[in-house]
Write an enzyme that holds these catalytic residues in place. Structure first.
Site, mmCIF file in Angstrom:
data_model
loop_
_atom_site.group_PDB
_atom_site.id
_atom_site.type_symbol
_atom_site.label_atom_id
_atom_site.label_comp_id
_atom_site.label_asym_id
_atom_site.label_seq_id
_atom_site.Cartn_x
_atom_site.Cartn_y
_atom_site.Cartn_z
ATOM 1 N N ASP A 55 3.171 0.377 3.824
ATOM 2 C CA ASP A 55 2.363 0.412 5.032
ATOM 3 C C ASP A 55 3.210 0.171 6.275
ATOM 4 O O ASP A 55 2.708 0.231 7.395
ATOM 5 C CB ASP A 55 1.230 -0.634 4.955
ATOM 6 C CG ASP A 55 -0.096 0.021 4.586
ATOM 7 O OD1 ASP A 55 -0.127 1.248 4.396
ATOM 8 O OD2 ASP A 55 -1.112 -0.709 4.499
ATOM 9 N N ASP A 80 -9.151 -8.570 -3.814
ATOM 10 C CA ASP A 80 -8.910 -8.743 -5.235
ATOM 11 C C ASP A 80 -10.101 -9.385 -5.951
ATOM 12 O O ASP A 80 -10.652 -8.821 -6.899
ATOM 13 C CB ASP A 80 -7.623 -9.527 -5.465
ATOM 14 C CG ASP A 80 -7.392 -10.614 -4.426
ATOM 15 O OD1 ASP A 80 -8.373 -11.025 -3.792
ATOM 16 O OD2 ASP A 80 -6.249 -11.045 -4.263
#
Lengths: 338, 723
Positions: free
Chosen positions: B187, B331
């Site tokens: 990223d 997550d």
């Protein structure tokens, strides 16, 4: 395929799993890549029949090779055992290895007799106590009538050495002819010595196929083939192993083992041949000894590497080979009893 | 071992779970047990009877502690729950008659904090009473049945040196090469990374924007690759070579399994361990979670995904529409959603990867703020108690995981509660001191002893208070904010791999602990003054509050000590391990020796003899794994007596991969040190924290003197590590 020690440690310590199905990709790839790099060389087929025979019996995994057993726990052969050192080509360091293994076995608590069965008569140079006077040209194992007990020399390491002796060309030819006429000569000589049970006999033989080799093989419990990880040795191996098979096969108190000597992992060819050897010969490879300057320096001082430089890699590897020999002899003995 | 035994030892269905699988029986037993517990909890007893009852319970618990096993721990939990519920019942029925506004504010505030603590205690017991202790399931011998795996390494701003190690280790994973594809998901869109990926022969995936941060990054990659399974590793989590062969078996055994998590293990000290000098001595903050809580969750099929060191099955993940993007803890939320769809999640308590802990206190706090905010967001937007698809056990485990992060305000309440009496004379307990002692003490003592027995290997007594105190102030606001509006707040990335080049005191971070410490010190002075000067003082009440304050001083001073950042000596952290090695000396000799430690570019060796080597000498060094040997060029950094430090600076990519293979990627390297801290005993733990607190006080005074001495404003003088 052997499994590196970290896998059994993880499986054994933390969840009691079986390592058989673990797939070591990296090892597999290495051997494969080595074959790709040297295609012509690796076409040579090494004999792996003996491996198949012995897989059933031997349980000493590779990782146990590194564990030093205390002396008391070591299995002791109960009758005499003969280890014959053989080389497919010259200059592989066979005699040096014979002398150093003899000292290592003695250090591990065994009685060792080292017999120089090689006309080069070089074994005695590795032992300090053997002086010029003891190497009288009249003495030597060749003498038909001689009593080996009086010829033997006890060295300061505790190893008893029987030198080949110094011969003229004529004497030598006569001796070799007589050897061919009497294939049991060495066996009888050894029997007549009346060695104590448990004595280990190290036999140093000349390079390649010779009348000495067959005699030495007929009494050998272990034929220890010393080889380098180079192209010449690799190509010469099939010939010698064929000879060994024809002289000593079908005895259940005999096995053939290999030592890769003067290994050099910094050289790609050397490293690759060692990998291919290990892969093809599996547990028949007793161990490898890396090139070590201390080995050469030890010879210059007429002593073993164990006395010269106990902390070097050469010393450790000689000791490991000696331990592997002892284990192999114990396995053989179990097999005989069974 | 017989066949049936083997089956039993491998199957995670414990006898308890088998019992629970019979719903009728289970509900009957459960309800009658509850009824009995509540009955015992509410029996009125006078002071003497209550004292006697508590003493007996405590005696039994201490006796059981000596024979700690699964069943005895369950019995201890029952006794502890009864004592705590008795306290709660008494507290709510007999100690609340507050008079006056001040009493009511402080009183009800404290009761609320106590209710929270008790709820978390009970949920914690449910969660950790019976860790599943799952073992790896063997893979089929036929390698062609092994599935294909995409290994993702998402990164945003981690330096290439950190990511390189992870990539090299990932390439050493023992899995058929045609079925393992490794990708860096960058990223940061860095050219340097793209070049490295092509050199190393792995995939490089990037995207135009950074929407939804890490979750968005993973989802972007998910659309571009095709593996049946996804293994994710944070940029600094280095996998061992056995990771996939250890973790994949359960997926082939259980077709409903969607996610398997392994522990996050750290080979560098976190700020607590570094600044307090407790590395590998006292279990760190994360160990309780990975050592016990997740293993406990696994029993209830409520293991949650932790973003790294895990395997996820593609099909269920795609059914969800990819990783959850609604919250900043994608997550845990992803796992919750998988569980809601009826998929199973699993935990394997065997460290098969290791990473870098956050370097500085500020970085550590930043990371925990994100976790706390994310959990509060899930609590608000996708509450585990509501909605379809979850079993009661799953709801409770997820609930506790979220409630856990609400400790900010309650912890601050406990740290200041006795001041209400000492400073403001507020009566937060409307009962006699002796009664308070008879109810509250057994509750606290037993909860501590039982927790020490359950958690001792992974969390030492009282350390929970220290960890919470350091974070309480910082996570309180984001959690409250997220409860008001889940959209408030920005994702922040945890900085790793930085260097703290000198000792300094982090004044900015320490401010809340210093305030707490000073308030409590003031409380003690006022209390002592009253004790001496005020003839009408209620001595017992004063003493109770003074002891409580003293305890709070110890805890907040220990928190202050954490803010004294210790200098970090090495840029690349070392791993301590004894591995065989050989030194190749310039004179041709090879010396057999052992490593003391290794790092990405250095080795510490312990020699059998002294060697005449000088700094700068060039040597070679061999490392091994079984029969494999690799030789590396090295230069001598130092050689003192029998210790040798080597630098391995100029390795090419292949050599670096070899080095990683022989060191970081060893299968047993992390498992052998995990959970091996010193055994917990509450008194020793308290003693340890007290000496840390004492150090905290000294460090604070020294830092204060420094500031005054230089007459410099701390904000200018003390720059925080740039991370």
């Amino acid at each position: 395929m052997s499994i590196s020690s970290d896998i059994p440690n993880l499986f054994g310590t933390f969840f009691d799993g079986e390592t058989e199905h673990y797939l070591e990709i990296s090892q597999q790839n290495d051997a494969y890549e080595a074959r790709i790099r040297w295609p012509v060389l690796t076409e040579v087929e090494l004999n792996t029949r003996a491996l198949a025979d012995e897989k059933k019996i031997s349980n000493c995994g590779d990782h146990s090779l590194n564990k030093v057993l205390p002396v008391q726990q070591q299995p002791k052969p109960n009758s005499i055992r003969v280890i014959t050192l053989i080389s497919p080509k010259g200059g592989v360091g066979k005699t040096t290895l014979a002398a150093n293994l003899a000292v290592a076995l003695q250090t591990l608590g065994h009685s060792v007799l080292a017999i120089d069965f090689d006309p080069q008569n070089a074994l005695c140079h590795h032992f300090q106590a053997i002086s010029k006077s003891q190497l009288d040209s009249r003495t030597g194992i060749f003498t038909q009538e001689s009593d080996w007990n009086t010829l033997s020399i006890c060295t300061n390491t505790g190893v008893v050495v029987l030198p080949y002796g110094v011969l003229t060309g004529q004497q030598r030819s006569a001796f070799e002819v007589s050897l061919e006429g009497n294939p049991q000569w060495l066996a009888h000589k050894l029997r007549d010595l009346g060695l104590a049970d448990g004595t280990l006999v190290i036999l140093d033989t000349p390079t390649g196929v010779s009348p000495y080799l067959c005699q030495a093989l007929s009494v050998a419990n272990i034929a220890l083939v010393v080889t380098l990880a180079d192209a010449a040795s690799y190509r010469a191996l099939p010939l010698i192993t064929h000879q060994i098979e024809s002289c000593a096969s079908n005895r259940n108190d005999f096995s053939m083992r290999y030592v890769i000597n003067q290994q050099e992992n910094a050289q790609q060819l050397n490293k690759d041949i060692a990998k291919v050897l290990r892969r093809n010969l599996g547990e028949q490879v007793l161990g490898s000894i890396h090139r070590d300057q201390s080995m050469a320096e030890a010879l210059a001082h007429s002593r073993s590497i164990l006395e010269q430089d106990p902390h070097t890699r050469g010393s450790h590897e000689i000791l490991q080979c000696a331990q592997a020999l002892i284990r192999q002899l114990a396995v053989q003995q179990d097999r005989q009893l069974a | 071992m017989t066949n049936s035994n083997q089956e039993a030892s491998r199957t995670p269905v414990s006898s308890l779970a088998q019992l629970l699988s019979k719903p009728g029986l289970y509900q009957g037993v459960f309800l009658s047990a509850l009824a009995i517990v509540f009955l015992i909890a509410s029996v009125p007893l006078d002071l003497e009877q209550q004292s006697l009852f508590s003493a007996v319970c405590l005696g039994v618990v201490l006796l059981l502690r000596r024979h700690a096993g699964r069943l005895t721990i369950l019995m201890m939990i029952v006794l502890s729950v009864i004592t705590s519920l008795r306290y709660l019942y008494w507290r709510l029925t007999s100690s609340l008659g507050f008079e006056g506004v001040l009493d009511m504010i402080f009183g009800y505030g404290l009761v609320a904090a106590e209710l929270y603590a008790l709820l978390v205690l009970l949920l914690g017991f449910v969660q950790t009473a019976w860790p599943l202790n799952r073992k790896p399931w063997p893979l089929p011998a036929d390698h062609t049945l092994w599935p294909s795996v995409d290994l993702y390494i998402p990164t945003y701003n981690e330096p290439l040196d950190v990511v390189r190690l992870t990539v090299l280790a990932a390439q050493s994973i023992d899995w058929p090469k045609d079925r393992l594809n490794i990708y860096i998901l960058d990223d940061g869109r860095r050219e340097e990374f793209r070049t490295f990926c092509s050199e190393a022969g792995i995939g490089y995936i990037t995207r135009a924007d950074n929407s939804h941060a890490k979750a968005g990054n993973l989802n972007n990659a998910l659309r571009q690759t095709k593996g049946e399974y996804i293994a994710t590793f944070d940029a600094d989590h280095v996998p061992t070579r056995s990771f996939l062969q250890i973790g994949m078996g359960w997926f082939l055994k259980d077709p409903k399994l969607a996610m398997l998590q392994t522990p996050h293990f750290f080979f560098s000290p976190d700020p607590f361990e570094k600044n307090l000098g407790t590395f590998r001595q006292v279990p760190n903050e994360g160990e309780l979670f990975y050592g016990l809580v997740q293993d406990g969750n696994d029993l209830w099929n409520a293991t949650f995904f932790c973003g790294s060191c895990a395997i996820i099955k593609r099909a269920p993940l795609e059914e969800l529409g990819g990783f959850a993007v609604e919250t900043v803890t994608e997550d845990a939320h992803t796992a919750l959603k998988l569980n809601r769809l009826g998929y199973n999640t699993a935990y394997l308590a065997l460290p098969q990867a290791a990473g870098l802990a956050t370097e500085s206190l500020s970085g550590h706090i930043g990371q925990r703020i994100r976790w706390a905010r994310g959990m509060a967001q899930i609590f608000r937007t996708d509450n585990p108690l509501l909605g379809k698809g979850l079993k009661l056990g799953q709801r409770l485990c997820y609930l506790n995981a979220m409630l856990h992060f609400f400790y900010g305000l309650p912890r601050l309440a406990f740290l200041t509660a006795p001041l209400a009496y000492l400073l403001f004379e507020a009566q937060v307990f409307q009962a006699s001191s002796l009664l308070i002692l008879a109810y509250a003490l057994p509750h606290l003592v037993m909860a501590n002893i039982v927790n020490s027995t359950i958690q001792g290997r992974f969390r030492h007594s009282f350390w929970n208070e220290v960890y919470e105190t350091v974070l309480a102030w910082y996570i309180m606001r984001p959690v409250l904010l997220a409860m008001v509006n889940p959209k408030l707040g920005k994702f922040n990335v945890t900085a790793k791999g930085g260097v703290i080049d000198r000792n300094y005191f982090d004044w900015a971070m320490a401010r809340p602990y210093i305030v707490l410490l000073l308030l409590n010190l003031l409380g003690v002075f006022v209390g002592l003054a009253k004790l001496v000067l005020d003839t009408d003082a209620q001595v017992a009440t004063l003493l109770i509050n003074l002891s409580w304050t003293l305890y709070n001083i110890i805890i907040s001073a220990a928190a202050v000590a954490v803010a004294a950042e210790a200098r970090q000596i090495r840029a690349t952290p070392r791993v301590y391990a004894q591995l065989p090695a050989v030194i190749w000396l310039p004179n041709g000799k090879n010396i057999t020796c052992q490593t003391n430690d290794f790092s990405q570019n250095g080795l510490g060796l312990s020699l059998p003899v002294e060697l005449a080597l000088n700094t700068g000498d060039q040597v070679q060094v061999s490392l091994f794994r079984g029969n494999e040997e690799s030789v590396f060029p090295a230069s001598v950094m130092f050689c003192r007596e029998r210790t040798l430090g080597l630098s391995l600076q100029d390795l090419n990519l292949n050599q670096q991969r070899e080095l990683t293979r022989l060191t970081f990627s060893r299968a047993d390297i992390w498992a052998s040190v995990w959970g091996n801290s010193v055994k917990d005993t509450p008194l020793r733990a308290l003693q340890g924290i007290t000496s840390i607190a004492w150090r905290g006080l000294r460090l604070l005074s020294r830092a204060t003197i420094n500031v005054v001495h230089f007459q410099t404003r701390p904000a200018k003088f003390e720059t925080r590590s740039s991370s």
